[in-house]
Design a protein around this motif. Structure first.
Motif, PDB file in Angstrom:
ATOM      1  N   THR B 158       0.812  -1.216   0.000  1.00 26.32           N
ATOM      2  CA  THR B 158       0.000   0.000   0.000  1.00 26.32           C
ATOM      3  C   THR B 158       0.848   1.271   0.000  1.00 26.32           C
ATOM      4  N   ILE B 159       0.431   2.205  -0.840  1.00 26.73           N
ATOM      5  CA  ILE B 159       1.013   3.552  -0.862  1.00 26.73           C
ATOM      6  C   ILE B 159       0.001   4.478  -0.193  1.00 26.73           C
ATOM      7  N   ARG B 160       0.471   5.287   0.727  1.00 29.54           N
ATOM      8  CA  ARG B 160      -0.429   6.218   1.407  1.00 29.54           C
ATOM      9  C   ARG B 160      -0.209   7.633   0.890  1.00 29.54           C
ATOM     10  N   ILE B 161      -1.290   8.285   0.500  1.00 31.02           N
ATOM     11  CA  ILE B 161      -1.204   9.672   0.037  1.00 31.02           C
ATOM     12  C   ILE B 161      -1.979  10.549   1.022  1.00 31.02           C
ATOM     13  N   ASN B 162      -1.310  11.483   1.651  1.00 27.06           N
ATOM     14  CA  ASN B 162      -1.987  12.416   2.552  1.00 27.06           C
ATOM     15  C   ASN B 162      -2.223  13.721   1.810  1.00 27.06           C
ATOM     16  N   ILE B 163      -3.470  14.104   1.678  1.00 27.11           N
ATOM     17  CA  ILE B 163      -3.787  15.329   0.938  1.00 27.11           C
ATOM     18  C   ILE B 163      -4.309  16.371   1.929  1.00 27.11           C
ATOM     19  N   LEU B 178      -4.810  14.279 -10.838  1.00 28.44           N
ATOM     20  CA  LEU B 178      -3.831  14.452 -11.926  1.00 28.44           C
ATOM     21  C   LEU B 178      -2.458  14.775 -11.347  1.00 28.44           C
ATOM     22  N   ARG B 179      -2.485  15.563 -10.266  1.00 25.82           N
ATOM     23  CA  ARG B 179      -1.215  15.901  -9.639  1.00 25.82           C
ATOM     24  C   ARG B 179      -0.588  14.701  -8.923  1.00 25.82           C
ATOM     25  N   VAL B 180      -1.433  13.890  -8.301  1.00 29.26           N
ATOM     26  CA  VAL B 180      -0.936  12.670  -7.637  1.00 29.26           C
ATOM     27  C   VAL B 180      -0.289  11.742  -8.674  1.00 29.26           C
ATOM     28  N   ILE B 181      -0.942  11.578  -9.817  1.00 34.26           N
ATOM     29  CA  ILE B 181      -0.413  10.678 -10.850  1.00 34.26           C
ATOM     30  C   ILE B 181       0.913  11.217 -11.390  1.00 34.26           C
ATOM     31  N   LYS B 182       0.975  12.534 -11.532  1.00 35.18           N
ATOM     32  CA  LYS B 182       2.232  13.134 -11.992  1.00 35.18           C
ATOM     33  C   LYS B 182       3.361  12.784 -11.024  1.00 35.18           C
ATOM     34  N   LYS B 183       3.044  12.828  -9.742  1.00 33.81           N
ATOM     35  CA  LYS B 183       4.047  12.521  -8.730  1.00 33.81           C
ATOM     36  C   LYS B 183       4.441  11.039  -8.751  1.00 33.81           C
ATOM     37  N   LEU B 184       3.451  10.170  -8.910  1.00 30.28           N
ATOM     38  CA  LEU B 184       3.721   8.722  -8.881  1.00 30.28           C
ATOM     39  C   LEU B 184       4.274   8.197 -10.200  1.00 30.28           C
ATOM     40  N   THR B 185       3.964   8.859 -11.305  1.00 32.92           N
ATOM     41  CA  THR B 185       4.201   8.415 -12.690  1.00 32.92           C
ATOM     42  C   THR B 185       3.250   7.278 -13.069  1.00 32.92           C
ATOM     43  N   CYS B 192       0.284  -2.108  -6.479  1.00 32.31           N
ATOM     44  CA  CYS B 192       0.021  -1.480  -5.176  1.00 32.31           C
ATOM     45  C   CYS B 192      -1.423  -1.000  -5.097  1.00 32.31           C
ATOM     46  N   VAL B 193      -1.846  -0.804  -3.863  1.00 35.97           N
ATOM     47  CA  VAL B 193      -3.107  -0.149  -3.586  1.00 35.97           C
ATOM     48  C   VAL B 193      -2.754   1.274  -3.160  1.00 35.97           C
ATOM     49  N   ILE B 194      -3.558   2.252  -3.573  1.00 37.25           N
ATOM     50  CA  ILE B 194      -3.293   3.629  -3.158  1.00 37.25           C
ATOM     51  C   ILE B 194      -4.374   4.059  -2.166  1.00 37.25           C
ATOM     52  N   LYS B 261      -3.142   1.931  12.899  1.00 30.18           N
ATOM     53  CA  LYS B 261      -1.949   2.742  13.192  1.00 30.18           C
ATOM     54  C   LYS B 261      -0.730   1.819  13.160  1.00 30.18           C
ATOM     55  N   GLY B 262       0.319   2.257  12.500  1.00 28.74           N
ATOM     56  CA  GLY B 262       1.527   1.444  12.494  1.00 28.74           C
ATOM     57  C   GLY B 262       1.556   0.371  11.414  1.00 28.74           C
ATOM     58  N   CYS B 263       0.545   0.360  10.546  1.00 30.05           N
ATOM     59  CA  CYS B 263       0.554  -0.630   9.455  1.00 30.05           C
ATOM     60  C   CYS B 263       1.658  -0.260   8.453  1.00 30.05           C
ATOM     61  N   GLU B 264       1.930  -1.210   7.585  1.00 33.79           N
ATOM     62  CA  GLU B 264       3.090  -0.989   6.706  1.00 33.79           C
ATOM     63  C   GLU B 264       2.710  -0.328   5.379  1.00 33.79           C
ATOM     64  N   TYR B 265       3.289   0.823   5.129  1.00 33.89           N
ATOM     65  CA  TYR B 265       3.153   1.480   3.828  1.00 33.89           C
ATOM     66  C   TYR B 265       4.498   1.400   3.121  1.00 33.89           C
ATOM     67  N   ILE B 266       4.473   1.126   1.820  1.00 34.62           N
ATOM     68  CA  ILE B 266       5.760   1.087   1.130  1.00 34.62           C
ATOM     69  C   ILE B 266       6.211   2.485   0.744  1.00 34.62           C
ATOM     70  N   LYS B 267       5.259   3.418   0.796  1.00 28.76           N
ATOM     71  CA  LYS B 267       5.600   4.794   0.454  1.00 28.76           C
ATOM     72  C   LYS B 267       4.527   5.698   1.056  1.00 28.76           C
ATOM     73  N   ILE B 268       4.937   6.845   1.572  1.00 25.66           N
ATOM     74  CA  ILE B 268       3.964   7.826   2.064  1.00 25.66           C
ATOM     75  C   ILE B 268       4.258   9.141   1.354  1.00 25.66           C
ATOM     76  N   ILE B 269       3.233   9.707   0.740  1.00 30.70           N
ATOM     77  CA  ILE B 269       3.435  10.955   0.005  1.00 30.70           C
ATOM     78  C   ILE B 269       2.498  12.019   0.587  1.00 30.70           C
ATOM     79  N   ASP B 270       3.053  13.183   0.913  1.00 29.59           N
ATOM     80  CA  ASP B 270       2.240  14.293   1.421  1.00 29.59           C
ATOM     81  C   ASP B 270       2.043  15.309   0.307  1.00 29.59           C
TER      82      ASP B 270
END
Ligand code: SF4
Lengths: 174, 432
Positions: B158-163, B178-185, B192-194, B261-270
């Motif tokens: 899972t990838i976590r995106i905080n907006i 669109l901006r999230v996709i630009k960031k992730l490519t 992954c799940v987002i 809380k504390g679960c595993e994310y492979i990436k966190i994007i703010d």
């Protein structure tokens, strides 16, 4: 067991999507055979023509990253299947395309970027690839010699190919 | 162990693990449309296995080309229609009550938090907006889903995106994704799940959350997911009111699906949306988004407002807010396809259909053929479309055509100007 391999068609671009592999205008077909003439018809790649002999004679595709992104259409593996291409080798695949390949009993093989680079280096020599499915190896042959590479696919993907596809696998098990 | 929402769904739906890392899940909803299902049906018939695992869990719609445009599409519809009848599939939506699958099925209350959902359609990820695991699959997966009610997946990462931040005027869920996709490519979320988190997502309607999750696949994601909360409960209440004492109880129940809380994310994007501009894509990949100010003035031939991304009532309201009392440029043609029959009816009752028509738009029935270049708005070679859809692949809306992806707001003002325009420069006081 099916034989996997044949002459290589090199597609030197990343992110080749399923619309390029088989455009949506042919999704109204309800037989796989009807897709046959339209393989890679809209591919956006300089110097590429879907009419070339290298396309017609191919048994294997070698390409870059994220191959098969976009739509879930299984028409993409099917159009390869009816054109006698049953192996695609890439740096990476989009998930649905990769799964569709194995679900149809075909091979989607991921190799490191460096290995793919070295395969592309052979692209002007009429390369041929033979897959040794039981030993997870593939051999590239050109006029100048041959080279063998190991690859890895998951146990599940391998079982799907052995079963002949996901319908057969699932039907026997669930 | 702390688990993600997707991991909890995988645990609760696990039927089998035939190989380490491969999870075969029980599926709660198998959705079907007329483009990818007929071949599965024909194959089942040919195998002598013309059966379904559970007719109540299969939902069927004819949406891509409706009404049929030729013999082939009529045949696809007929195969689906006959099959639904033969298999006693009650939830079959034919013309007159149909709509774009990913707008229609949520509207019918078919998706619940914690569900597993598959469909032979890549934008099935939309339904993750309800806290479900919803994935697009090919025809073979669909076929096995129909027959056995199962589907195999790799263990999800899972990838976590905080907006966060203040959403500026003229910026909507579409601009944010669109901006999230630009960031992730376009391949950044493969396998992954987002998960979408943050105050901005909490403050979004279900429509906005569906727009976010709809485009998870454009970054390669298997499913987009939002945590189910009071907004989810409000939306679903007409369908679940018999199952819960009150809404609070439903919300409480939904919480069990939340990522721990504390679960595993492979990436966190703010992502802070404060001050961001509306987004428009420039090339042939959905990750090629730019600020509208860079794209302003780009000429277009057609404007398309609709699709599973942005054809819902909220989207039409936004566009109508800009179009009210104005006319579209004579240099362009405008097409609006309300996503479902219900959306069409609501838009009619709210006077939105009239606003579109007065402005010079063509209003079509609910369908999405234009989005993939099949019907109702196909481009000619060399033509350019300003579109609220989700894919700008070369030739997507017609061979040799080009697509710029954007929000309904940008599409509406682009129609007025006849070239890509910035909604922030338009007043909405004309709107109700
Ligand atoms: S609107 Fe477009 S992306 Fe969505 S289901 Fe229809 S064709 Fe697919």
């Amino acid at each position: 067991m099916k034989k996997f391999g044949g002459k290589v068609l090199f597609l030197d671009r990343s992110d080749i999507n399923t619309d390029e592999i088989i455009p949506a205008r042919y999704l109204t077909e309800i037989s796989k055979e009807a897709l046959k003439p339209h393989m890679l018809e809209d591919l956006n790649l300089e110097g590429f023509s879907p009419m070339d002999a290298s396309v017609r004679d191919a048994g294997v595709i070698v390409t870059r990253a994220n191959f098969g992104c976009g739509s879930s259409r299984e028409h993409a593996p099917w159009v390869f299947e009816v054109n006698n291409i049953n192996v695609v080798i890439a740096v990476s695949f989009a998930r649905i395309f990769r799964q569709n390949m194995f679900n149809c009993g075909m091979l989607a093989i991921e190799l490191p970027e460096k290995t793919i680079d070295s395969l592309f280096a052979l692209s002007d020599r009429g390369a041929e690839i033979i897959v040794d499915f039981n030993n997870d190896k593939l051999t590239v042959m050109t006029g100048k010699g041959r080279e063998t590479f190991e690859y890895h696919i998951s146990g599940f993907d391998k079982a799907l190919v052995e079963a002949g596809g996901w319908v057969e696998f699932a039907d026997a098990r669930y | 162990m702390a688990l993600t929402l997707a991991q909890k769904i995988f645990q609760s739906h696990l039927r089998d693990e035939p190989f380490p890392g491969t999870k075969v899940l029980d599926i709660d909803v198998v959705m079907c449309h007329e483009i990818t299902t007929p071949i599965a049906i024909n194959d089942l018939v040919a195998r002598g296995k013309d059966r379904v695992f559970d007719p109540e869990k299969i939902k069927v719609v004819i949406d891509h080309v409706t009404p049929a445009k030729d013999t082939k599409t009529a045949q696809q519809g007929k195969i689906l229609r006959d099959w639904a009848k033969r298999q006693n599939i009650r939830d079959f939506f034919d013309i007159g009550r149909n709509g774009v699958c990913h707008a229609l099925f949520p509207e019918q209350g078919f998706i619940r938090p914690g569900f597993t959902v598959i469909m032979g359609d890549s934008h099935t990820c939309t339904h993750g907006a309800f806290g479900a695991f919803a994935a697009g699959v090919g025809t073979t997966d669909l076929e096995v889903g129909i027959l056995k009610g199962v589907c195999a997946f790799r263990e999800p990462r899972t990838i976590r995106i905080n907006i966060s931040g203040k959403v500026p005027e003229g910026v909507y869920a579409k601009d944010i994704i669109l901006r999230v996709i630009k960031k992730l490519t376009v391949k950044g979320a493969t396998d992954c799940v987002i998960e979408f988190h943050g105050d901005v997502v909490k403050g979004m309607s279900m429509e906005g959350r569906m727009t976010l999750c709809n485009m998870a696949i454009e970054a390669g994601g298997t499913s987009g997911i939002c945590m189910p909360d009071e907004v989810t409960a409000d939306y679903l209440w007409p369908f679940i009111s018999a199952d819960y004492k009150n809404k609070m109880a439903a919300i409480e129940d939904f919480r069990k699906w939340w990522s721990d809380k504390g679960c595993e994310y492979i990436k966190i994007i703010d992502i802070d949306v404060t001050g961001m501009e509306p987004q428009v894509t420039s090339g042939f990949k959905p990750d090629e988004a730019r600020n509208v100010s860079e794209m302003e003035g780009t000429p277009v031939d057609q404007i398309y407002i609709g699709s599973c991304t942005n054809g819902r009532i909220e989207d039409l309201r936004v566009a109508a807010g800009y179009l009210k009392g104005r006319k579209i440029s004579p240099a362009v043609r405008g097409i609006v396809s309300p996503a479902t029959t219900k959306v069409f009816r609501e838009a009619d009752e709210e006077g939105i259909i009239k606003i579109f028509m007065d402005a010079g738009f063509c209003v079509t029935n609910p369908t999405c053929g234009a989005c993939l270049g099949m019907s109702n708005g196909v481009l000619a070679p060399g033509e350019v479309c300003a579109s609220t859809t989700n894919r700008n692949f070369s030739g997507r809306m017609g061979r040799g055509g080009m697509v710029h992806l954007m929000s309904p707001a940008v599409a509406a003002v682009t129609a007025i100007e006849g070239k890509i325009a910035d909604p922030r420069k338009f007043s909405k006081e004309a709107a109700q």
